[in-house]
Every structure is written in C-alpha cells, then in structure tokens.
Design an enzyme around this catalytic site. Sequence first.
Site, PDB file in Angstrom:
ATOM      1  N   TYR A 130     -15.619   0.251  10.002  1.00 28.18           N
ATOM      2  CA  TYR A 130     -14.156   0.403   9.915  1.00 28.18           C
ATOM      3  C   TYR A 130     -13.603   0.942  11.233  1.00 28.18           C
ATOM      4  O   TYR A 130     -12.616   0.438  11.774  1.00 28.18           O
ATOM      5  CB  TYR A 130     -13.862   1.367   8.754  1.00 28.18           C
ATOM      6  CG  TYR A 130     -12.445   1.858   8.630  1.00 28.18           C
ATOM      7  CD1 TYR A 130     -11.471   1.110   7.968  1.00 28.18           C
ATOM      8  CD2 TYR A 130     -12.074   3.110   9.134  1.00 28.18           C
ATOM      9  CE1 TYR A 130     -10.174   1.591   7.825  1.00 28.18           C
ATOM     10  CE2 TYR A 130     -10.781   3.597   8.996  1.00 28.18           C
ATOM     11  CZ  TYR A 130      -9.833   2.821   8.346  1.00 28.18           C
ATOM     12  OH  TYR A 130      -8.548   3.308   8.207  1.00 28.18           O
ATOM     13  N   GLY A 132       0.821  -1.223   0.000  1.00 32.20           N
ATOM     14  CA  GLY A 132       0.000   0.000   0.000  1.00 32.20           C
ATOM     15  C   GLY A 132       0.848   1.264   0.000  1.00 32.20           C
ATOM     16  O   GLY A 132       2.069   1.215  -0.187  1.00 32.20           O
ATOM     17  N   PRO A 148      -2.484   8.188  12.801  1.00 36.45           N
ATOM     18  CA  PRO A 148      -2.213   9.293  11.868  1.00 36.45           C
ATOM     19  C   PRO A 148      -3.510  10.001  11.475  1.00 36.45           C
ATOM     20  O   PRO A 148      -4.597   9.452  11.681  1.00 36.45           O
ATOM     21  CB  PRO A 148      -1.623   8.575  10.661  1.00 36.45           C
ATOM     22  CG  PRO A 148      -2.267   7.234  10.659  1.00 36.45           C
ATOM     23  CD  PRO A 148      -2.621   6.901  12.102  1.00 36.45           C
TER      24      PRO A 148
HETATM   25  P1  NDP Z   1      -3.547   1.094   1.313  1.00 37.38           P
HETATM   26  O1  NDP Z   1      -5.018   1.054   1.011  1.00 37.38           O
HETATM   27  O2  NDP Z   1      -2.657   1.819   0.365  1.00 37.38           O
HETATM   28  O3  NDP Z   1      -3.004  -0.395   1.431  1.00 37.38           O
HETATM   29  C1  NDP Z   1      -3.725  -1.379   2.122  1.00 37.38           C
HETATM   30  C2  NDP Z   1      -2.825  -2.567   2.267  1.00 37.38           C
HETATM   31  O4  NDP Z   1      -3.532  -3.586   2.974  1.00 37.38           O
HETATM   32  C3  NDP Z   1      -2.396  -3.166   0.924  1.00 37.38           C
HETATM   33  O5  NDP Z   1      -1.061  -3.584   1.023  1.00 37.38           O
HETATM   34  C4  NDP Z   1      -3.330  -4.363   0.791  1.00 37.38           C
HETATM   35  O6  NDP Z   1      -2.789  -5.399  -0.017  1.00 37.38           O
HETATM   36  C5  NDP Z   1      -3.418  -4.812   2.248  1.00 37.38           C
HETATM   37  N1  NDP Z   1      -4.577  -5.656   2.501  1.00 37.38           N
HETATM   38  C6  NDP Z   1      -5.894  -5.322   2.358  1.00 37.38           C
HETATM   39  N2  NDP Z   1      -6.667  -6.384   2.638  1.00 37.38           N
HETATM   40  C7  NDP Z   1      -5.825  -7.406   2.976  1.00 37.38           C
HETATM   41  C8  NDP Z   1      -6.015  -8.773   3.351  1.00 37.38           C
HETATM   42  N3  NDP Z   1      -7.233  -9.297   3.443  1.00 37.38           N
HETATM   43  N4  NDP Z   1      -4.924  -9.521   3.591  1.00 37.38           N
HETATM   44  C9  NDP Z   1      -3.676  -9.007   3.481  1.00 37.38           C
HETATM   45  N5  NDP Z   1      -3.421  -7.720   3.147  1.00 37.38           N
HETATM   46  C10 NDP Z   1      -4.493  -6.934   2.887  1.00 37.38           C
HETATM   47  O7  NDP Z   1      -3.367   1.634   2.778  1.00 37.38           O
HETATM   48  P2  NDP Z   1      -2.478   2.876   3.248  1.00 37.38           P
HETATM   49  O8  NDP Z   1      -1.064   2.562   3.006  1.00 37.38           O
HETATM   50  O9  NDP Z   1      -3.100   4.107   2.717  1.00 37.38           O
HETATM   51  O10 NDP Z   1      -2.785   2.858   4.812  1.00 37.38           O
HETATM   52  C11 NDP Z   1      -1.988   2.113   5.717  1.00 37.38           C
HETATM   53  C12 NDP Z   1      -2.699   2.077   7.045  1.00 37.38           C
HETATM   54  O11 NDP Z   1      -2.925   3.414   7.490  1.00 37.38           O
HETATM   55  C13 NDP Z   1      -4.060   1.390   7.020  1.00 37.38           C
HETATM   56  O12 NDP Z   1      -4.175   0.596   8.176  1.00 37.38           O
HETATM   57  C14 NDP Z   1      -5.042   2.544   7.071  1.00 37.38           C
HETATM   58  O13 NDP Z   1      -6.220   2.166   7.735  1.00 37.38           O
HETATM   59  C15 NDP Z   1      -4.280   3.604   7.849  1.00 37.38           C
HETATM   60  N6  NDP Z   1      -4.644   4.977   7.515  1.00 37.38           N
HETATM   61  C16 NDP Z   1      -4.633   5.422   6.215  1.00 37.38           C
HETATM   62  C17 NDP Z   1      -4.968   6.728   5.920  1.00 37.38           C
HETATM   63  C18 NDP Z   1      -4.956   7.258   4.521  1.00 37.38           C
HETATM   64  O14 NDP Z   1      -5.294   8.445   4.322  1.00 37.38           O
HETATM   65  N7  NDP Z   1      -4.574   6.466   3.519  1.00 37.38           N
HETATM   66  C19 NDP Z   1      -5.361   7.666   6.986  1.00 37.38           C
HETATM   67  C20 NDP Z   1      -5.255   7.125   8.309  1.00 37.38           C
HETATM   68  C21 NDP Z   1      -4.936   5.822   8.547  1.00 37.38           C
HETATM   69  P3  NDP Z   1      -3.041  -5.417  -1.641  1.00 37.38           P
HETATM   70  O15 NDP Z   1      -2.180  -4.310  -2.203  1.00 37.38           O
HETATM   71  O16 NDP Z   1      -2.602  -6.764  -2.069  1.00 37.38           O
HETATM   72  O17 NDP Z   1      -4.503  -5.146  -1.839  1.00 37.38           O
END
Ligand code: NDP
Length: 315
Positions: free
Chosen positions: A137, A19, A164
């Site tokens: 969520y 991600g 964050p």
């Molecule tokens: P992303 O949406 O970019 O990435 C999500 C990640 O979770 C991906 O690597 C995805 O894998 C993985 N994932 C999802 N479902 C599964 C599953 N069932 N099994 C294994 N892996 C899974 O997230 P961000 O990097 O944006 O966010 C990181 C963290 O920060 C998260 O926990 C989010 O809740 C939190 N956050 C994010 C914010 C934002 O603005 N983005 C704000 C505040 C908190 P794949 O690529 O294979 O789908």
Amino acid sequence: MTATLDLEQKKVLITGGSGMVGSALKLYIPDATFLSSKDCDLRDLEKCRETFEFHKPEYVIHLAAKVGGVKANSDFVGDFYRENILINTNVLESARICNVKKLVSLLSTCVYPAKANYPLTERQLHSGFPHETNFGYAMAKRMLDVQSRAYRKQYGCNFICAIPNNLMGENDQFDLNDSHVIPAIIRKTFEAKKNREQLVLWGNGNSLREFTYSGDIARALLFLLAVYNSEEPINIGNTDSWSIREIATLVSIYMSYNSEVIWDEKKPSGQFQKQSSNAKFLRLGWDTEWYSDFETTLEKVCVWFRENYPNIRGV
Ligand code: NDP
C-alpha cells in the site's frame, strides 16, 4: 475562515466519493461528481479514461484507494500494491489526457519510512523502506508523488499530493478486520455495552496517535486547491496526540459503557509515537484553530454510530 477556490460552475470530480472523506466533501461541494467503485472500476484504464472523458472535470480530488487494516495489508500485500498502483496510474493518466487543471491526491503518514526521524517531515517520504506490514500500500501511495512530479515535469500538469495522518469521521469503515483504531474502539465499546460483555481492547493503551476529522480534511483539500501549487507533498493533519487509553475512556463515556476495560497486552500496541509535522501547512496559511475539537468530534461520531447501527459500513 479558510481560503477556498470558487468551485461554483466548475466541474469537480471526486474519486472515492462514497468513502469517509468523500462523504465529508459532499457537505461542502454537493454539486461535484462523486464516484464510487460501482460507477467506475478505476483499476481499468479504458473505463477510467471513458469516465473522465464523459464528466470532463476541471478539478479532481483523488481519494479512491484499496484501504485496509494491518492484517489485510500484510496478508494481501501484493493485491494492495497492484490495485493501488492501477487506480493511481489510471486516474493521473486520465486526468492528464483530459487536461484537468488541477488534481490533488491523498497519501497517508503511514507511507513514511519505518525508520524515520520524528516529527515526520515531507522530505523524508522516500528516505527508507516503509513498515513491512503495509509496504505494498505504502509504495503504491508513494508512486502518486513520483507520477505527479513526473507529469508536472514532462506535461506541466498541476498535480499535488497531500498527506493526512489518522482520520476519523462518520461513514468510516467499521469492519473489525479492516478498521483503524477509533472505529474499532467505537464498535467494540458499543457492542460490549449492547451484549453486556466485557470490553477487551488490543495492546496496553499507552501508544500516542494523531487524529484528524474527515470534515477538516475535506476543508484542507479545498484550501489546497485554492492556494497550493508545488510538486512537494504536504502534511495536512492535526498534530495533537491522544493515547489509545484516553480515547477508550472518552468513548466509554459517550457510549455509557460503565464497566472495566481489559487491555490485552498479548496483542500488539504498535509503535509508541508517530508524530508528524504540519509546519509547512501552517506556513501556507492554515490555522490550527480550523481543526475541529477532538473530543467534540469523537462524541459526534459516537452519536452517529449509535443512531445508525447496524446500518453502518462493515458492520
Ligand atoms: P474509504 O475506505 O472510506 O473509501 C475508499 C473509496 O475508494 C470508496 O469510495 C471506494 O468505493 C473507492 N474505491 C476503492 N477501490 C476502488 C476501485 N477499484 N475503483 C473505484 N473506486 C474505488 O477511504 P477514506 O475516505 O477513509 O480515505 C480516503 C483517502 O485517504 C484514501 O486514499 C486513503 O488511502 C487516505 N487515507 C485514509 C486514512 C484513514 O484513516 N481512513 C488515513 C490516511 C490516508 P466503494 O465505496 O464503491 O468501495
């Protein structure tokens, strides 16, 4: 310079490694193991445990989550609850079984109560119901705090939780059904310019929001791995706030979009302000100077988007 743990020769595992935040961490700790959902579906306890037993991590940064925009969060609120509860429960349980030395999980300021006192302070995390649009969520994320505390108490696990605010960075999700405000503005502006169409953005543009660069969150997580060992969650975001209108103006400049921006006020503008407090993080030794400059970062993400379009997540 931020304090960091010497992770060389240490086994570090990143869930959600594919991600946005995971990609940012790759620049700092390239030798860690970065898991995507294709490597292991963390909703499945057996697969999750086997993956942990295979990699034998000493340190875990838990980023994996089912993440989505307002519409997806409210249309599929049950799925958001169930899948995140499964992912989180399985990851923490597998880390416990495998004697992980330290684990840091990422929550979000959007999981705070809908009726909170501003700025948001950590003690308010469970003091009211979250916003109805994302309560599945939000509740699942709050349970990370509950499970981390419970495991610390019963098993002595050093599991900590960081909170964050809004994030932005390269490799964000740019699907307009699922994206957050900055990726949505970047994509809409780029495509309006490319297709010679008028740029229409949601709401009145007056709402204020705080944003932290994904690279800063990566460094903040490494800082916490080095210095923070408390059961209390900790806010880690940059608390400078920007109006949506200011952001749209900057993105128009960076994308060379020279026409008018239409604000569709029939669409929701969201709550006016959602300030958070990072006072505790600063007391811990983090310096506000360590956050990247917002405008420079925004321009960097716009350049990245232009150079990689259309091979971008969600496009
Ligand atoms: P992303 O949406 O970019 O990435 C999500 C990640 O979770 C991906 O690597 C995805 O894998 C993985 N994932 C999802 N479902 C599964 C599953 N069932 N099994 C294994 N892996 C899974 O997230 P961000 O990097 O944006 O966010 C990181 C963290 O920060 C998260 O926990 C989010 O809740 C939190 N956050 C994010 C914010 C934002 O603005 N983005 C704000 C505040 C908190 P794949 O690529 O294979 O789908």
